[in-house]
Design an enzyme around this catalytic site. Structure first.
Site, mmCIF file in Angstrom:
data_model
loop_
_atom_site.group_PDB
_atom_site.id
_atom_site.type_symbol
_atom_site.label_atom_id
_atom_site.label_comp_id
_atom_site.label_asym_id
_atom_site.label_seq_id
_atom_site.Cartn_x
_atom_site.Cartn_y
_atom_site.Cartn_z
ATOM 1 N N TYR A 53 -2.714 -69.806 -3.804
ATOM 2 C CA TYR A 53 -1.866 -68.874 -4.068
ATOM 3 C C TYR A 53 -0.136 -69.368 -4.128
ATOM 4 C CZ TYR A 53 -4.764 -64.950 -2.825
ATOM 5 O OH TYR A 53 -5.949 -63.628 -3.037
ATOM 6 N N GLN A 86 -4.106 -54.247 -12.840
ATOM 7 C CA GLN A 86 -4.648 -55.027 -11.035
ATOM 8 C C GLN A 86 -4.438 -56.458 -11.169
ATOM 9 O OE1 GLN A 86 -8.622 -52.732 -12.357
ATOM 10 N NE2 GLN A 86 -9.090 -53.978 -10.550
ATOM 11 N N ASN A 87 -3.636 -56.817 -11.878
ATOM 12 C CA ASN A 87 -3.303 -58.119 -12.051
ATOM 13 C C ASN A 87 -2.152 -58.288 -11.344
ATOM 14 O OD1 ASN A 87 -5.814 -58.585 -13.896
ATOM 15 N ND2 ASN A 87 -4.268 -58.218 -15.499
ATOM 16 N N VAL A 88 -2.394 -59.679 -10.021
ATOM 17 C CA VAL A 88 -1.077 -60.023 -9.563
ATOM 18 C C VAL A 88 0.369 -60.799 -10.250
ATOM 19 C CG1 VAL A 88 -2.172 -60.069 -7.808
ATOM 20 C CG2 VAL A 88 -2.352 -62.827 -9.010
ATOM 21 N N ASP A 89 -0.095 -61.480 -11.599
ATOM 22 C CA ASP A 89 0.823 -61.962 -12.838
ATOM 23 C C ASP A 89 1.766 -60.484 -13.556
ATOM 24 O OD1 ASP A 89 0.044 -60.870 -15.454
ATOM 25 O OD2 ASP A 89 -2.229 -62.207 -15.268
ATOM 26 N N HIS A 104 -2.395 -54.772 -6.625
ATOM 27 C CA HIS A 104 -2.610 -55.851 -5.536
ATOM 28 C C HIS A 104 -1.502 -56.917 -5.180
ATOM 29 C CE1 HIS A 104 -7.755 -54.565 -7.478
ATOM 30 N NE2 HIS A 104 -6.872 -53.625 -6.517
ATOM 31 N N GLY A 175 -9.309 -54.820 -20.224
ATOM 32 C CA GLY A 175 -10.012 -56.359 -18.913
ATOM 33 C C GLY A 175 -10.256 -55.718 -18.254
ATOM 34 N N THR A 176 -11.000 -55.118 -17.564
ATOM 35 C CA THR A 176 -11.499 -54.551 -16.226
ATOM 36 C C THR A 176 -13.273 -53.632 -16.468
ATOM 37 O OG1 THR A 176 -10.552 -53.214 -13.940
ATOM 38 C CG2 THR A 176 -10.389 -52.050 -16.070
ATOM 39 N N SER A 177 -13.376 -54.487 -15.325
ATOM 40 C CA SER A 177 -15.107 -54.204 -14.832
ATOM 41 C C SER A 177 -15.200 -52.556 -15.218
ATOM 42 C CB SER A 177 -15.453 -55.153 -14.732
ATOM 43 O OG SER A 177 -15.228 -55.318 -13.128
#
Length: 236
Positions: A53, A86-89, A104, A175-177
């Site tokens: 990380y 859902q992104n951590v950026d 997340h 942009g998510t599955s």
């Protein structure tokens, strides 16, 4: 003012140059998910996970929001916008979005290994001192760890996200599955009459009973088309 909720995933940040986990050549081909993205992996080898990380955090400083991020932020002036990511950026925030829920966790933050969701232990890492080291202590004296929700851990922000989706007039998935739960289940909370859009260049499996309009484009081009649709159907 209409309530507009975005649910964004890795495809949103991929246009900024951030490696995804699931796609061909993604991070999970280089690092087994159980090694770097599970609580068991952290207990087994915390030094490896912390180093992984640290590398992701350095990469984040080298990228900027894509046009899609900026177009999402630009709707703040016309709609009551919430971004559930859902992104951590932190690219949504850098683009100017003000109300962002991170399901997340957040890459630029660190927390306690003993009690990761204790607000008093969560710290933002300064850009000139990004790395966590073995021996760095959280406020409670435990090893400082990334503020990331790993597999095997609860998702504390899912309830606030559900509340946002339940109140949405328009729900946009980018942009998510829709394969990772509990985030994938958020669509089921959309109320009757909510307009639902899916922006993704690929085929995505979703509940056929949901009235979803699929815009088969990447994040930036898809956002351009979405704004045209919203402007025509909901003049502002």
């Amino acid at each position: 003012m209409k309530k507009l909720v975005f649910l964004t995933g890795a495809g949103m940040s991929a246009e900024s140059g951030i490696s995804t986990f699931r796609d061909s050549g993604g991070l999970w081909e280089q690092y087994p998910v159980e090694a770097v993205a599970s609580i068991e992996g952290y207990y087994r080898n915390p030094e490896l996970v912390i180093r992984f990380y640290n590398e992701r955090r350095r990469q984040l400083l080298e990228v900027t929001p894509c046009e899609g991020h900026r177009l999402v932020a630009g709707l703040d002036s016309s709609y009551d916008v919430t971004v559930v990511t859902q992104n951590v950026d932190n690219l949504h925030e850098k683009a100017g979005s003000h109300n962002v829920i991170h399901l997340h966790g957040e890459l630029m933050k660190a927390t306690s290994s003993r009690d990761p969701n204790n607000p008093s232990c969560i710290v933002t890492l300064p850009e000139d001192s990004l790395d966590i080291h073995m021996g760095d202590k959280a406020k409670d004296g435990s090893q400082l760890r990334p503020f990331i929700v790993w597999f095997g851990e609860s998702v504390p922000m899912i309830e606030p996200a559900i509340m946002e989706v339940q109140s949405a007039d328009i729900l946009v998935v980018i942009g998510t599955s829709l394969n990772v739960y509990p985030a994938a289940g958020l669509l089921s909370y959309a109320r009757s009459g909510c307009q639902i859009f899916l922006i993704d260049p690929n085929d995505v499996n979703f509940d056929p009973s949901l009235p979803i309009r699929h815009i088969k484009k990447g994040a930036s081009e898809g956002m351009k088309e979405l704004i045209q649709i919203l402007t025509c159907s909901n003049p502002i």
